[in-house]
Design a protein around this motif. Structure first.
Motif, PDB file in Angstrom:
ATOM      1  N   LEU A  55       4.499 -21.331  31.841  1.00 45.34           N
ATOM      2  CA  LEU A  55       5.491 -20.504  32.534  1.00 45.34           C
ATOM      3  C   LEU A  55       5.287 -20.547  34.049  1.00 45.34           C
ATOM      4  O   LEU A  55       6.248 -20.572  34.807  1.00 45.34           O
ATOM      5  CB  LEU A  55       5.419 -19.065  32.024  1.00 45.34           C
ATOM      6  N   PHE A  59       8.022 -21.137  36.933  1.00 47.38           N
ATOM      7  CA  PHE A  59       8.438 -20.053  37.820  1.00 47.38           C
ATOM      8  C   PHE A  59       7.659 -19.973  39.139  1.00 47.38           C
ATOM      9  O   PHE A  59       8.184 -19.472  40.122  1.00 47.38           O
ATOM     10  CB  PHE A  59       8.334 -18.702  37.098  1.00 47.38           C
ATOM     11  N   TRP A  94       4.640 -11.841  37.437  1.00 45.57           N
ATOM     12  CA  TRP A  94       4.240 -11.986  36.034  1.00 45.57           C
ATOM     13  C   TRP A  94       3.870 -10.614  35.514  1.00 45.57           C
ATOM     14  O   TRP A  94       3.167  -9.848  36.188  1.00 45.57           O
ATOM     15  CB  TRP A  94       3.042 -12.925  35.914  1.00 45.57           C
ATOM     16  N   VAL A 121       9.014 -11.961  35.176  1.00 43.98           N
ATOM     17  CA  VAL A 121       8.899 -12.621  33.879  1.00 43.98           C
ATOM     18  C   VAL A 121       7.894 -11.813  33.067  1.00 43.98           C
ATOM     19  O   VAL A 121       6.762 -11.604  33.506  1.00 43.98           O
ATOM     20  CB  VAL A 121       8.447 -14.087  34.034  1.00 43.98           C
ATOM     21  N   VAL A 167      13.047 -12.483  31.024  1.00 46.36           N
ATOM     22  CA  VAL A 167      13.159 -12.811  32.445  1.00 46.36           C
ATOM     23  C   VAL A 167      14.227 -11.923  33.084  1.00 46.36           C
ATOM     24  O   VAL A 167      15.397 -11.974  32.704  1.00 46.36           O
ATOM     25  CB  VAL A 167      13.531 -14.297  32.652  1.00 46.36           C
TER      26      VAL A 167
END
Length: 181
Positions: A55, A59, A94, A121, A167
């Protein structure tokens, strides 16, 4: 099913190795065999590094909004002492929040932070029956259900619940987009 001489049903004997009905109603048996499906001994689940890395490459996270020093995924992070819920979230964040009763507050903060310009996220338990899921997650830009059960870092077994990556992007609520159309 066999019938007794009086015409009532008489249960067959249990096959070897099966669990009797009495055992299944025994509280000790339930705690040992079934409780894992409904609760866990902790609300802290450290993100598997390989899962996070995938991820992060997509991102480019700049902030871990709820971490401990030993499991922070980004150089910049908020600890419980700092209380990420009271901080301003900026950039690409995050979030793997504590999965206890306070999770709704974390998801609400992620939703609000996206409205204020952050991308957040989140790794969340896929609890589609909860109020926080319906109030906030359904308005996320993306919901990605994780196939199978994650094995969180340091855990002996896979999680006792399904997970989703949610998200929240700035101004990308599907509800707002539908209303604008």
């Amino acid at each position: 099913m066999e019938r007794s001489e009086t015409g009532g049903r008489r249960p067959r004997s249990s096959p070897k190795g099966s669990t009797s009905r009495r055992a299944k109603t025994d509280p000790a048996w339930q705690r040992s065999k079934l409780a894992v499906h409904f609760r866990s001994g902790t609300c802290l689940w450290e993100t598997p590094q390989a899962f996070f890395d995938g991820l992060d490459s997509e991102f480019g996270f700049t902030l871990d909004v709820c971490a401990l020093p030993e499991n922070a995924k980004c150089p910049r992070y908020f600890t419980p002492a700092v209380d990420g819920l009271k901080q301003e979230w900026r950039g690409v964040c995050w979030m793997n929040p504590p999965y206890g009763r306070e999770i709704g507050k974390w998801v609400a903060k992620a939703f609000q932070s996206a409205k204020e310009g952050a991308t957040v996220v989140c790794l969340l338990p896929a609890r589609t029956d909860t109020a926080w899921w319906h109030s906030f997650v359904l308005d996320a830009a993306e919901i990605r259900f994780v196939r199978g059960r994650l094995r969180f870092s340091g855990a002996e077994n896979s999680a006792p619940f399904p997970s989703a990556v949610v998200v929240f992007r700035p101004w990308c609520s599907p509800t707002l987009l539908k209303a604008a159309a």
